[in-house]
Motif scaffolding. Sequence first.
Motif, mmCIF file in Angstrom:
data_model
loop_
_atom_site.group_PDB
_atom_site.id
_atom_site.type_symbol
_atom_site.label_atom_id
_atom_site.label_comp_id
_atom_site.label_asym_id
_atom_site.label_seq_id
_atom_site.Cartn_x
_atom_site.Cartn_y
_atom_site.Cartn_z
ATOM 1 N N ALA A 41 0.810 -1.234 -0.091
ATOM 2 C CA ALA A 41 0.113 -0.014 -0.031
ATOM 3 C C ALA A 41 0.811 1.277 -0.065
ATOM 4 O O ALA A 41 0.394 2.355 -0.092
ATOM 5 C CB ALA A 41 -1.000 0.007 1.324
ATOM 6 N N ARG A 42 2.214 1.137 -0.074
ATOM 7 C CA ARG A 42 3.097 2.292 0.205
ATOM 8 C C ARG A 42 3.342 3.041 -1.124
ATOM 9 O O ARG A 42 3.288 2.393 -2.202
ATOM 10 C CB ARG A 42 4.198 2.122 0.867
ATOM 11 C CG ARG A 42 4.352 1.774 2.407
ATOM 12 C CD ARG A 42 5.508 1.388 2.704
ATOM 13 N NE ARG A 42 6.769 2.196 2.640
ATOM 14 C CZ ARG A 42 7.507 2.606 3.589
ATOM 15 N NH1 ARG A 42 6.996 2.307 4.687
ATOM 16 N NH2 ARG A 42 8.400 3.466 3.337
ATOM 17 N N ASP A 43 3.583 4.160 -1.392
ATOM 18 C CA ASP A 43 4.043 4.788 -2.432
ATOM 19 C C ASP A 43 5.213 4.389 -3.058
ATOM 20 O O ASP A 43 5.534 4.426 -4.256
ATOM 21 C CB ASP A 43 3.967 6.416 -2.354
ATOM 22 C CG ASP A 43 2.394 6.937 -2.051
ATOM 23 O OD1 ASP A 43 1.645 6.384 -2.355
ATOM 24 O OD2 ASP A 43 2.782 8.051 -1.565
ATOM 25 N N ASP A 44 6.109 3.939 -2.269
ATOM 26 C CA ASP A 44 7.306 3.381 -2.778
ATOM 27 C C ASP A 44 7.647 1.933 -2.937
ATOM 28 O O ASP A 44 8.582 1.274 -2.658
ATOM 29 C CB ASP A 44 8.435 3.973 -1.938
ATOM 30 C CG ASP A 44 8.225 3.638 -0.273
ATOM 31 O OD1 ASP A 44 7.162 3.034 -0.001
ATOM 32 O OD2 ASP A 44 9.357 3.803 0.302
ATOM 33 N N ALA A 45 6.088 1.244 -2.932
ATOM 34 C CA ALA A 45 6.176 -0.183 -2.991
ATOM 35 C C ALA A 45 7.171 -0.719 -3.871
ATOM 36 O O ALA A 45 7.691 -1.713 -3.694
ATOM 37 C CB ALA A 45 4.734 -0.549 -3.389
ATOM 38 N N ASP A 46 7.074 -0.063 -5.105
ATOM 39 C CA ASP A 46 7.930 -0.831 -6.317
ATOM 40 C C ASP A 46 9.380 -0.965 -6.008
ATOM 41 O O ASP A 46 10.048 -1.905 -6.145
ATOM 42 C CB ASP A 46 7.898 0.096 -7.561
ATOM 43 C CG ASP A 46 6.732 -0.247 -8.446
ATOM 44 O OD1 ASP A 46 6.056 -1.449 -8.535
ATOM 45 O OD2 ASP A 46 6.488 0.290 -9.278
ATOM 46 N N GLU A 47 9.857 0.198 -5.344
ATOM 47 C CA GLU A 47 11.209 0.063 -5.018
ATOM 48 C C GLU A 47 11.542 -0.800 -3.735
ATOM 49 O O GLU A 47 12.646 -1.719 -3.681
ATOM 50 C CB GLU A 47 11.496 1.701 -4.389
ATOM 51 C CG GLU A 47 13.160 1.625 -3.950
ATOM 52 C CD GLU A 47 13.395 3.231 -3.383
ATOM 53 O OE1 GLU A 47 14.574 3.525 -2.964
ATOM 54 O OE2 GLU A 47 12.696 4.196 -3.788
ATOM 55 N N LEU A 48 10.722 -0.809 -2.655
ATOM 56 C CA LEU A 48 10.602 -1.880 -1.637
ATOM 57 C C LEU A 48 10.704 -3.280 -1.958
ATOM 58 O O LEU A 48 11.172 -4.198 -1.461
ATOM 59 C CB LEU A 48 9.743 -1.371 -0.527
ATOM 60 C CG LEU A 48 10.020 0.172 0.207
ATOM 61 C CD1 LEU A 48 9.148 0.192 1.108
ATOM 62 C CD2 LEU A 48 11.334 -0.115 0.729
ATOM 63 N N LEU A 49 9.937 -3.578 -3.011
ATOM 64 C CA LEU A 49 9.503 -4.579 -3.441
ATOM 65 C C LEU A 49 10.325 -5.425 -4.449
ATOM 66 O O LEU A 49 10.096 -6.447 -4.907
ATOM 67 C CB LEU A 49 7.975 -5.121 -3.527
ATOM 68 C CG LEU A 49 6.937 -4.677 -2.431
ATOM 69 C CD1 LEU A 49 5.496 -4.660 -2.878
ATOM 70 C CD2 LEU A 49 7.106 -5.860 -1.368
ATOM 71 N N ALA A 50 11.122 -4.582 -5.119
ATOM 72 C CA ALA A 50 12.171 -5.125 -6.032
ATOM 73 C C ALA A 50 12.794 -6.051 -5.725
ATOM 74 O O ALA A 50 13.311 -6.340 -4.846
ATOM 75 C CB ALA A 50 12.681 -3.862 -6.749
#
Length: 540
Positions: A41-50
Amino acid sequence: MSVDKEKQSDIKVHTCPIEATQPAANAQQDVAGVFISSIVARDDADELLAPPSLKETKALLRKADLIIVTLLQFALSWSLHCIQNADHTVMGSVDKVAIGSAAVLGMRKDAKLVGQEYAWTSAIIYFGAIVAIIPSLVLMQRLPTNLYISTMVLAWGVITCCLVPSRNFADLMGVRLLLGLFESVIFAGFGLIISMWYTRDEQPFRTAIVFSTLSSVMNGLLATACVQYKGTALAQWQLLFLLVGLITSAWSLLMFWLLPANPTTAWWLTMRQRVIATRRMTESRTGMENKTFKVHQAVEALVDPKTWFYFLINIALNIPNGGMITFNSIIVQSLGFSLTKTTLLGIPTGIISWISSLVFGYCAVKTGQRCYSAVASCLIPFIGTILLYKIPRTNTGGSLASLYLVYFYWGPYIIMMGAVYANTAGHTKKMIVYAIGEQRSRTQLTTAYIGYCVGNIVGPQTFKAKQAPQYTGGIIAMLSCYGCAIVLIFIYRMYLVHLNRDKEGQKPEPQDLGPQDASAEIDQWQDLTDLKNPRFIYKL
């Protein structure tokens, strides 16, 4: 870098159902599933979940090894050392090496122990552990694991200091029983922490390090130092207990500061590292942590044949452990060594035991054959026991070498402990299994640990004082137990092969751990048991 509006919209739509049902999911989902839901749900999900790079994974493991493994290893070494030392001073506990030290440092004489009283002071701690294990597991599931375990370590140190004023059999039995009540969390708690941080292939080596016999080395060094003490304020064995108790208490303060409840709450990890630490555990399918006690998992643990295999194997492996380590220093002294040399000769036993666990643990992981490695490691102490009995005590070198071979006993114990951790899933089930069998699945945890306690209660009683220095009864018991352990491990492996055949064709497909698959990954953190999860494959 945050995701663009289009991706952000996709994520929000994709995760709405998760957020809407979050209250209900919390009871079912593992803490890792809840954590990943919040990351999606975070705005930086792409970066964190890469997907993590190899460099990132190695950096995470180095940090976890430095902090988690070090904290647990030294806490366990000192706590077992306390119990040992208490043992050595009339408290045969986890290592029992200390019990031998205290014995030769004057504990038996000062406490006026006669007959089997010394053996009972060693065994009583396990009665306390059996009584406390279920309440301890309940508390550990309800309370933050890190705070609970750190508090128990502090208690070990304080109670060990209480051994100092003990003057007779009754005093020693009382304090030792109290130690057992608080010691019951050791194997289950430490095993659970390891299973939270490391994959099933990484666990055996870390288990061997954490559950090392470093306490034997520490005990030998401290006992030797105490031999040099010529003061009158304290007896040498009292000084030994005081030092161990104070060091243990001090170490607990470090655990309060650094030990997290699980990877999702580790303050010394970046958010990216917390995500990597959590997601890399998905493939293990053993779960991370769930604070809801599930009756159906507890029932499954108790009816699962694997639980009782762990229980029986632990008894068989720990009867020799309980007996031999309790009387190790006494046997060494009977060979004609001085007090100083007797305490120093206890140091190699810890090193040998640790080497056996590391070598055979490494073989188990590299070959993928945990059970066969455990069987192979049983053969060395089996042969050592035969030689110890056959070689006359007048042959000092041969008797000492045989005694050291017996200390390879730690190898099969560590390997089978790792098997418990690797082959048990479901948080409640792990708690139960770890306790019954030993040390790392919920239901099987209780069974494993109770088996460990039973073995250590029976072991010292097979060494009859009237049979010294040969201890024929103890030798026969050890040989019988190693034989039984080998047979049980073979049968256990055959059962795992049968279970895996039933699950053929259900192995999980390789997954991309990118953001687009996060919701599918969340579904895998449903706190399923190994028997209920069709994708779970047992390690042989």
